[in-house]
Design a protein around this motif. Structure first.
Motif, mmCIF file in Angstrom:
data_model
loop_
_atom_site.group_PDB
_atom_site.id
_atom_site.type_symbol
_atom_site.label_atom_id
_atom_site.label_comp_id
_atom_site.label_asym_id
_atom_site.label_seq_id
_atom_site.Cartn_x
_atom_site.Cartn_y
_atom_site.Cartn_z
ATOM 1 N N THR A 81 0.835 -1.196 0.000
ATOM 2 C CA THR A 81 0.000 0.000 0.000
ATOM 3 C C THR A 81 0.870 1.245 0.000
ATOM 4 O O THR A 81 1.420 1.607 1.026
ATOM 5 C CB THR A 81 -0.931 0.014 1.234
ATOM 6 O OG1 THR A 81 -1.653 -1.199 1.265
ATOM 7 C CG2 THR A 81 -1.889 1.186 1.179
ATOM 8 N N SER A 102 -14.117 7.446 -4.060
ATOM 9 C CA SER A 102 -13.202 7.248 -2.928
ATOM 10 C C SER A 102 -12.221 8.403 -2.766
ATOM 11 O O SER A 102 -11.485 8.457 -1.787
ATOM 12 C CB SER A 102 -12.419 5.942 -3.090
ATOM 13 O OG SER A 102 -11.360 6.103 -4.016
ATOM 14 N N ARG A 126 -6.787 11.948 -0.247
ATOM 15 C CA ARG A 126 -6.892 10.525 0.108
ATOM 16 C C ARG A 126 -7.701 9.831 -0.974
ATOM 17 O O ARG A 126 -8.664 10.386 -1.483
ATOM 18 C CB ARG A 126 -7.605 10.343 1.447
ATOM 19 C CG ARG A 126 -6.910 10.953 2.623
ATOM 20 C CD ARG A 126 -7.704 10.723 3.926
ATOM 21 N NE ARG A 126 -7.220 11.561 4.987
ATOM 22 C CZ ARG A 126 -6.156 11.296 5.735
ATOM 23 N NH1 ARG A 126 -5.482 10.207 5.526
ATOM 24 N NH2 ARG A 126 -5.781 12.123 6.687
ATOM 25 N N ASP A 165 -8.746 5.523 -2.385
ATOM 26 C CA ASP A 165 -8.638 4.077 -2.185
ATOM 27 C C ASP A 165 -8.760 3.360 -3.514
ATOM 28 O O ASP A 165 -9.601 3.707 -4.345
ATOM 29 C CB ASP A 165 -9.740 3.574 -1.242
ATOM 30 C CG ASP A 165 -9.552 4.069 0.174
ATOM 31 O OD1 ASP A 165 -8.426 3.975 0.677
ATOM 32 O OD2 ASP A 165 -10.532 4.572 0.753
ATOM 33 N N SER A 224 -4.913 2.278 0.358
ATOM 34 C CA SER A 224 -5.085 3.710 0.600
ATOM 35 C C SER A 224 -3.891 4.505 0.104
ATOM 36 O O SER A 224 -2.752 4.131 0.340
ATOM 37 C CB SER A 224 -5.264 3.979 2.093
ATOM 38 O OG SER A 224 -6.424 3.351 2.557
#
Length: 157
Positions: A26, A54, A67, A69, A89
């Motif tokens: 990630t 997202s 941010r 995802d 993320s």
């Protein structure tokens, strides 16, 4: 690991531990380009394969936080042989100067690229100052008085 000054550092450590245990990869950053024109500063961030719902852009004080995802596909009955594409993320924080308008930031997501426009604050924009050509009415009298005094005293030696 990127320290989030507005978040819980223990949550970051927990996330990192989960990644190590699960083998998930990630990334915490996303590549970007930045340029300036008359409208302000433009920021483009690569987010390929990210669901637009997202994507979350927030501003707090002089920090813009992005941010997003990217979901992993459920393995189900498939056996994954190679998993190099990042998922999970993505987070990127941008510190902006006082001369920029954090409240005026706009965002647009198209073709896997998030485009932010950060305008220059009105108070920081250059402005032209008008130069008056008419003297203040009292200015001529003061200048006249000063020259009359100088003439009364006599020329300088």
């Amino acid at each position: 690991m990127q320290f989030d000054p507005f978040g819980d550092p223990f949550r970051q450590l927990d996330r990192m531990a989960q990644q190590l245990v699960s083998g998930a990869r990630t990334p915490m950053r996303m590549p970007m380009d930045v340029w300036k024109d008359d409208a302000g500063y433009h920021v483009e961030l690569d987010l390929p394969g990210v669901d637009p719902s997202s994507v979350d852009v927030t501003t707090e004080r002089n920090v813009i936080t992005v941010r997003a995802d990217r979901a992993t596909r459920a393995a189900g009955s498939r056996e994954v042989l190679i998993a190099e594409r990042p998922h999970g993320s993505f987070v990127r924080q941008l510190q902006i100067g006082d001369g920029l308008d954090a409240a005026g930031v706009s965002a647009d997501y198209r073709d896997g690229v998030l485009h932010l426009l950060v305008p220059v604050a009105p108070s920081a924009q250059p402005r032209r100052v008008e130069v008056s050509r008419d003297s203040h009415p009292d200015h001529r009298e003061v200048v006249g008085s000063a020259s009359a005094e100088r003439d009364a005293v006599g020329p300088a030696a």
